[in-house]
Design a protein around this motif. Structure first.
Motif, PDB file in Angstrom:
ATOM      1  N   ALA A 180       0.717  -1.301   0.161  1.00 25.64           N
ATOM      2  CA  ALA A 180       0.158   0.503   0.075  1.00 25.64           C
ATOM      3  C   ALA A 180       1.011   1.065   0.292  1.00 25.64           C
ATOM      4  O   ALA A 180       1.850   0.842   0.567  1.00 25.64           O
ATOM      5  CB  ALA A 180      -0.963   0.262   0.895  1.00 25.64           C
ATOM      6  N   GLY A 181       0.252   1.977  -0.726  1.00 21.80           N
ATOM      7  CA  GLY A 181       0.956   3.421  -0.362  1.00 21.80           C
ATOM      8  C   GLY A 181       0.295   4.334  -1.058  1.00 21.80           C
ATOM      9  O   GLY A 181      -0.428   4.184  -2.129  1.00 21.80           O
ATOM     10  N   ALA A 205      -4.844  -0.443  -3.179  1.00 23.21           N
ATOM     11  CA  ALA A 205      -3.338   0.280  -2.587  1.00 23.21           C
ATOM     12  C   ALA A 205      -2.518   1.150  -1.900  1.00 23.21           C
ATOM     13  O   ALA A 205      -1.857   1.181  -1.706  1.00 23.21           O
ATOM     14  CB  ALA A 205      -1.952  -1.070  -3.192  1.00 23.21           C
ATOM     15  N   ARG A 206      -4.281   1.825  -2.011  1.00 25.06           N
ATOM     16  CA  ARG A 206      -3.751   3.579  -1.571  1.00 25.06           C
ATOM     17  C   ARG A 206      -3.291   3.544  -0.105  1.00 25.06           C
ATOM     18  O   ARG A 206      -3.116   3.890   0.483  1.00 25.06           O
ATOM     19  CB  ARG A 206      -5.214   4.025  -1.729  1.00 25.06           C
ATOM     20  CG  ARG A 206      -4.793   4.200  -3.593  1.00 25.06           C
ATOM     21  CD  ARG A 206      -6.429   5.181  -3.910  1.00 25.06           C
ATOM     22  NE  ARG A 206      -7.834   4.186  -3.564  1.00 25.06           N
ATOM     23  CZ  ARG A 206      -8.651   5.148  -4.064  1.00 25.06           C
ATOM     24  NH1 ARG A 206      -8.556   6.194  -4.615  1.00 25.06           N
ATOM     25  NH2 ARG A 206      -9.696   4.140  -4.429  1.00 25.06           N
ATOM     26  N   ASP A 250       0.995   5.977 -14.346  1.00 25.60           N
ATOM     27  CA  ASP A 250       1.850   5.655 -13.694  1.00 25.60           C
ATOM     28  C   ASP A 250       2.655   4.144 -13.735  1.00 25.60           C
ATOM     29  O   ASP A 250       2.160   3.449 -12.731  1.00 25.60           O
ATOM     30  CB  ASP A 250       1.436   5.826 -12.096  1.00 25.60           C
ATOM     31  CG  ASP A 250       2.486   6.365 -11.093  1.00 25.60           C
ATOM     32  OD1 ASP A 250       4.244   6.055 -11.738  1.00 25.60           O
ATOM     33  OD2 ASP A 250       2.435   7.308 -10.386  1.00 25.60           O
ATOM     34  N   ARG A 251       4.367   3.936 -14.265  1.00 24.38           N
ATOM     35  CA  ARG A 251       4.834   3.375 -14.613  1.00 24.38           C
ATOM     36  C   ARG A 251       4.998   2.625 -13.189  1.00 24.38           C
ATOM     37  O   ARG A 251       5.618   1.904 -12.787  1.00 24.38           O
ATOM     38  CB  ARG A 251       5.685   3.183 -15.499  1.00 24.38           C
ATOM     39  CG  ARG A 251       7.102   1.930 -16.018  1.00 24.38           C
ATOM     40  CD  ARG A 251       6.492   0.625 -16.152  1.00 24.38           C
ATOM     41  NE  ARG A 251       7.318  -0.282 -15.670  1.00 24.38           N
ATOM     42  CZ  ARG A 251       8.170  -0.895 -16.960  1.00 24.38           C
ATOM     43  NH1 ARG A 251       7.802  -0.140 -17.787  1.00 24.38           N
ATOM     44  NH2 ARG A 251       8.983  -1.689 -16.733  1.00 24.38           N
ATOM     45  N   GLU A 252       5.881   4.212 -12.321  1.00 26.43           N
ATOM     46  CA  GLU A 252       6.045   3.688 -10.643  1.00 26.43           C
ATOM     47  C   GLU A 252       5.369   2.748  -9.844  1.00 26.43           C
ATOM     48  O   GLU A 252       6.003   1.992  -9.432  1.00 26.43           O
ATOM     49  CB  GLU A 252       6.760   4.781 -10.211  1.00 26.43           C
ATOM     50  CG  GLU A 252       7.400   5.842 -11.098  1.00 26.43           C
ATOM     51  CD  GLU A 252       8.145   6.859 -10.464  1.00 26.43           C
ATOM     52  OE1 GLU A 252       7.120   7.460  -9.594  1.00 26.43           O
ATOM     53  OE2 GLU A 252       8.884   7.446 -10.952  1.00 26.43           O
ATOM     54  N   VAL A 253       3.748   2.839 -10.363  1.00 24.84           N
ATOM     55  CA  VAL A 253       2.670   2.206  -9.427  1.00 24.84           C
ATOM     56  C   VAL A 253       3.143   0.416  -9.285  1.00 24.84           C
ATOM     57  O   VAL A 253       2.656  -0.455  -8.732  1.00 24.84           O
ATOM     58  CB  VAL A 253       1.735   3.121  -9.377  1.00 24.84           C
ATOM     59  CG1 VAL A 253       0.350   2.019  -8.894  1.00 24.84           C
ATOM     60  CG2 VAL A 253       1.389   4.735  -9.140  1.00 24.84           C
ATOM     61  N   LEU A 254       3.120   0.176 -10.939  1.00 30.49           N
ATOM     62  CA  LEU A 254       3.374  -1.129 -11.742  1.00 30.49           C
ATOM     63  C   LEU A 254       4.490  -1.278 -10.888  1.00 30.49           C
ATOM     64  O   LEU A 254       4.696  -2.705 -10.294  1.00 30.49           O
ATOM     65  CB  LEU A 254       2.854  -0.838 -12.541  1.00 30.49           C
ATOM     66  CG  LEU A 254       3.123  -3.052 -13.301  1.00 30.49           C
ATOM     67  CD1 LEU A 254       2.491  -3.059 -12.798  1.00 30.49           C
ATOM     68  CD2 LEU A 254       3.578  -2.584 -14.922  1.00 30.49           C
ATOM     69  N   ASP A 255       5.759  -0.451 -10.778  1.00 27.55           N
ATOM     70  CA  ASP A 255       7.053  -1.042 -10.458  1.00 27.55           C
ATOM     71  C   ASP A 255       7.124  -1.392  -8.803  1.00 27.55           C
ATOM     72  O   ASP A 255       7.688  -2.173  -8.437  1.00 27.55           O
ATOM     73  CB  ASP A 255       8.350  -0.185 -11.131  1.00 27.55           C
ATOM     74  CG  ASP A 255       7.980  -0.050 -12.248  1.00 27.55           C
ATOM     75  OD1 ASP A 255       7.893  -1.077 -13.332  1.00 27.55           O
ATOM     76  OD2 ASP A 255       8.559   0.615 -13.021  1.00 27.55           O
TER      77      ASP A 255
END
Length: 263
Positions: A180-181, A205-206, A250-255
């Motif tokens: 989560a983030g 996953a917030r 947002d690729r960073e969320v997937l990574d």
């Protein structure tokens, strides 16, 4: 999403093991497995059979309490003693014994599991999908094209999300507790399935606990592609860039998710 029947899971354990066995006949058993680099092909095959045999004992003995092993290589020792024929026979026999025991027990028999569902039905599903995913590892190692029935592949994703978001799994693997983030929402969309299968997932996953549902919903990042490709990427059996999927947002969320959600 509706699960498969207990009988179908039992049949699939045999079918998926047979497919894995056939692929192994075309590989070097001493070679490292690209998607499980700590194991040779022989060790990977022995891991699958050891898992099946361990579950067979749990169900046969009606085990109600269990201590999860901490050794990540449990079940792979002694792989070098097998040649191709003996390993093939070992895999076939382990799968046969497991299915016979599951069928004799029936889905409602109470046994220990690492999930909330404490019945033999949990293990019939778990061993089916365990074999489905390790078949991907074997196929990658021997250069074979890997495909999965869409219903099975969707069930794999359902189960994977159930496991990585469960309190039991988070207690065992703390990285799941870091999924989560702020702003972390994901949408997975299989583009080649029957619409009735509803092969879409929205992962929220917030905050903790992470939740998910089968729906089409806007998210910070979306992963779109054929069902098997989405499955392989989310299970980290293919890279995001080379796995045949399209990433939007947002690729960073997937990574961040993939970094923590290994299974």
């Amino acid at each position: 999403m509706t699960r498969l029947s207990y009988d179908r899971y039992c049949e699939e354990i045999l079918t998926q093991t047979d497919l894995l066995r056939e692929a192994l006949r075309h590989g070097d058993l001493t070679a490292k497995t690209p998607t499980c680099p700590d194991w040779t092909l022989a060790q990977l095959a022995l891991h699958v059979s050891s898992a099946q045999r361990g579950v067979e004992k749990i169900v046969r003995d009606r085990v109600k309490e269990f201590t999860v092993p901490t050794d990540e290589t449990a079940g792979t020792a002694g792989a070098e003693a097998f040649d191709a024929d003996s390993l093939d026979a070992h895999l076939a026999e382990g799968a046969r014994q497991l299915v016979e025991t599951l069928r004799e027990a029936g889905p409602e028999t109470e046994v220990w599991t690492f999930g909330a569902e404490q019945t033999a039905a949990f293990w019939a599903r778990r061993m089916t999908l365990e074999t489905v995913m390790h078949r991907a590892d074997v196929f990658a190692a021997v250069g074979a094209e890997y495909t999965v029935d869409a219903v099975l592949a969707a069930d794999c994703l359902d189960e994977w999300l159930e496991i990585v978001t469960s309190p039991q799994a988070i207690a065992y693997r703390p990285a799941y507790g870091e999924l989560a983030g702020p702003g972390r929402t994901l949408h997975l969309h299989a583009t080649d399935t029957d619409p009735e299968l509803n092969a879409e997932w929205f992962i929220d996953a917030r905050r903790t606990p992470v939740t998910w549902r089968n729906t089409h919903e806007k998210a910070a990042v979306a992963v779109r592609g054929p069902m098997t490709a989405v499955l392989r990427v989310m299970y980290r059996r293919s890279s995001v860039d080379d796995g045949g999927v399209e990433v939007l947002g947002d690729r960073e969320v997937l990574d961040a998710w993939l970094e923590r959600a290994s299974f």
